[in-house]
Each structure stands twice: as structure tokens, then as C-alpha cells.
Scaffold this motif. Sequence first.
Motif, PDB file in Angstrom:
ATOM      1  N   LYS A  34       0.868  -1.331  -0.072  1.00 53.52           N
ATOM      2  CA  LYS A  34      -0.041  -0.004   0.000  1.00 53.52           C
ATOM      3  C   LYS A  34       0.785   1.114   0.229  1.00 53.52           C
ATOM      4  O   LYS A  34       0.584   2.234  -0.746  1.00 53.52           O
ATOM      5  CB  LYS A  34      -0.873   0.048   1.160  1.00 53.52           C
ATOM      6  N   ASN A  35       1.901   1.356   0.806  1.00 55.86           N
ATOM      7  CA  ASN A  35       2.753   2.277   0.918  1.00 55.86           C
ATOM      8  C   ASN A  35       3.543   2.566  -0.374  1.00 55.86           C
ATOM      9  O   ASN A  35       3.717   3.838  -1.130  1.00 55.86           O
ATOM     10  CB  ASN A  35       3.879   2.050   2.166  1.00 55.86           C
ATOM     11  N   VAL A  36       4.070   1.699  -0.992  1.00 56.36           N
ATOM     12  CA  VAL A  36       4.621   1.907  -2.446  1.00 56.36           C
ATOM     13  C   VAL A  36       3.734   2.242  -3.359  1.00 56.36           C
ATOM     14  O   VAL A  36       4.192   3.172  -4.379  1.00 56.36           O
ATOM     15  CB  VAL A  36       5.324   0.525  -2.987  1.00 56.36           C
ATOM     16  N   LYS A  37       2.339   1.683  -3.345  1.00 55.18           N
ATOM     17  CA  LYS A  37       1.569   2.284  -4.401  1.00 55.18           C
ATOM     18  C   LYS A  37       1.123   3.845  -4.228  1.00 55.18           C
ATOM     19  O   LYS A  37       1.096   4.558  -5.130  1.00 55.18           O
ATOM     20  CB  LYS A  37       0.185   1.297  -4.280  1.00 55.18           C
ATOM     21  N   ALA A  38       1.132   4.174  -3.040  1.00 52.43           N
ATOM     22  CA  ALA A  38       0.780   5.523  -2.611  1.00 52.43           C
ATOM     23  C   ALA A  38       2.056   6.392  -2.976  1.00 52.43           C
ATOM     24  O   ALA A  38       1.916   7.488  -3.403  1.00 52.43           O
ATOM     25  CB  ALA A  38       0.633   5.760  -1.227  1.00 52.43           C
ATOM     26  N   MET A  39       3.083   5.935  -2.688  1.00 52.59           N
ATOM     27  CA  MET A  39       4.388   6.632  -3.211  1.00 52.59           C
ATOM     28  C   MET A  39       4.565   6.912  -4.729  1.00 52.59           C
ATOM     29  O   MET A  39       4.687   7.936  -4.991  1.00 52.59           O
ATOM     30  CB  MET A  39       5.606   5.968  -2.566  1.00 52.59           C
TER      31      MET A  39
END
Length: 92
Positions: free
Chosen positions: A28-33
Motif C-alpha cells: 500500500k505504501n509503495v503504491k501511494a508513493m
Amino acid sequence: MIGKKFFDELSAKLGDTIDNSPVKDVEKNVKAMLGSAFNRMDLVTREEFDIQQQVLLKTREKLAELEARLAELEGGSGLQQVETQTQQSEQG
């Protein structure tokens, strides 16, 4: 039948474990970044790109028509003078 039930339960438990694991949070964090980075880059969608490409093509066609019409109206000699002046200004 017991084997199928066992594998279904195992699959469900593994799915729950993955959903609740840090791996899911990292994803989720990678997608958001990545989404944030793409927004900052001012990228356009393929649809927007295709539309602008069509507009540019029509503009080029219209420019070619207008240049041909101008050459016709000037009788050809006026256009040669404009081209000569343009070439001289580019060199100097």
C-alpha cells in the motif's frame, strides 16, 4: 473431500495472514508513493495524449493549407522572398 476442505481452509488462512502482514502495508505504501510521484510529474493519460495528437495533426494540415493558399495568392515569388528572408535571419 477432506483434502479439498483442508486446502480451502489452508488457502483462506494464508490469505488472511498475508492481508494482515506487513507485506500488505508495504504494498500500500509503495503504491501511494508511486501515485504521488506520478502526480508530481504532471503525466497525462493515453486518452489525453491521443486527443492532443489529433489536434496537432489537424493544426498541421490547416497550416499546410494556409501556406499553399498564401503561396497561390502571392504568385509564388512573394513566398520565395519570405523564405530567403527567413533563411538570412536564421544565419545572421
